[in-house]
Design an enzyme around this catalytic site. Structure first.
Site, mmCIF file in Angstrom:
data_model
loop_
_atom_site.group_PDB
_atom_site.id
_atom_site.type_symbol
_atom_site.label_atom_id
_atom_site.label_comp_id
_atom_site.label_asym_id
_atom_site.label_seq_id
_atom_site.Cartn_x
_atom_site.Cartn_y
_atom_site.Cartn_z
ATOM 1 N N GLU A 138 44.780 116.344 -54.089
ATOM 2 C CA GLU A 138 45.299 115.407 -55.088
ATOM 3 C C GLU A 138 45.099 115.935 -56.502
ATOM 4 O OE1 GLU A 138 44.783 110.725 -56.478
ATOM 5 O OE2 GLU A 138 43.198 111.711 -55.314
ATOM 6 N N GLU A 235 45.452 101.815 -55.497
ATOM 7 C CA GLU A 235 44.209 102.376 -56.015
ATOM 8 C C GLU A 235 44.136 102.058 -57.512
ATOM 9 O OE1 GLU A 235 41.573 106.438 -55.568
ATOM 10 O OE2 GLU A 235 43.595 106.614 -56.369
#
Length: 255
Positions: A138, A235
């Site tokens: 990520e 998130e």
């Protein structure tokens, strides 16, 4: 459109098993987390079985957080620590039926860091394949994580190509990508074959996705048109009580 509750940010005041129950009661289709290791895997597994939810992903440990670590896999000289974290994450994920492990790169730069990260990703992918687990990487933005090794989707794409493993994918966090690169729609279209999981939050404050500079109704409609099949990871950092922050779900789930 279905959503996954990231329990690293949502219901943080609850134990992980209780947060899983809260996510089920709130209407989430799945959950994900950051670092579950202080909770015995059997307790998390029991909560998942009780609710019928799947834990979509978890992260490798960051390292020594008191010393500022935020991942280990790209740090030269710390390969043994990085691989121990990879082994731990894959074992935990395998025990609770989690299909994705995010291998955190850490704060490092340069060719040696790149070579270290590539070697550790090879190791992670080969080990994860034994349990049918996908490894995710990520890019993090340089406002929240200055100096983090991985910061753009192009960098991630290049690494995925170099590793050459089918179980290495991109975690596309709309919040981080928007801050670093923008152009979310075209990037999602181009990168879809490489994407293993998608996360979202408002930009720039990383709160609930009902405000800010990203029109998530448009983004979610685009993902539907691209036939993205998985729950999207919420998130974000609620400004107060998590349950009170969920008004966006009813507005966006039919996007």
């Amino acid at each position: 459109m279905q959503f996954s509750a990231n329990l690293g940010f949502l219901w943080k005041e609850l134990s992980l098993p209780d947060a899983i129950l809260a996510a089920k009661n709130a209407g989430f289709a799945a959950v994900e987390c950051h670092w579950p290791y202080d909770v015995p895997a059997e307790k998390v597994k029991a909560a998942l079985q009780e609710t019928g939810l799947k834990m979509l992903g978890l992260n490798t440990r960051r390292g020594d957080t008191s010393a500022g670590d935020n991942g280990l896999a790209a740090i030269p000289g710390r390969v043994s620590e990085a691989r121990a974290a990879i082994e731990e994450a894959i074992a935990y994920a395998s025990e609770i039926g989690t299909p994705n492990v995010h291998v955190m790169a850490g704060f490092a730069q340069g060719d040696e860091a790149r070579a270290t990260f590539l070697d550790n990703l090879h190791y992670a992918c080969e080990l994860a394949a034994q349990s049918n687990i996908t490894i995710l990487i990520e890019p993090l933005n340089h406002y929240d994580a200055p100096g983090y090794f991985l910061s753009t989707t192009q960098q991630a794409s290049d690494l995925i190509a170099l590793v050459g493993k089918t179980n290495l994918k991109l975690m596309f966090d709309c919040y981080h990508v928007q801050l670093m690169e923008g152009d979310l729609s075209h990037r999602l279209e181009k990168l879809m074959p490489l994407i293993g999981h998608i996360q979202f939050a408002s930009v720039p404050d990383r709160s609930a996705p009902d405000h800010g500079e990203v029109n998530y109704e448009y983004i979610f409609k685009l993902l539907n048109s691209l036939s993205y099949p998985k729950p999207l990871g919420a998130e974000y950092k609620p400004s107060g009580d998590t349950s009170a922050s969920l008004g966006w779900m009813s507005a966006l789930k039919h996007a």
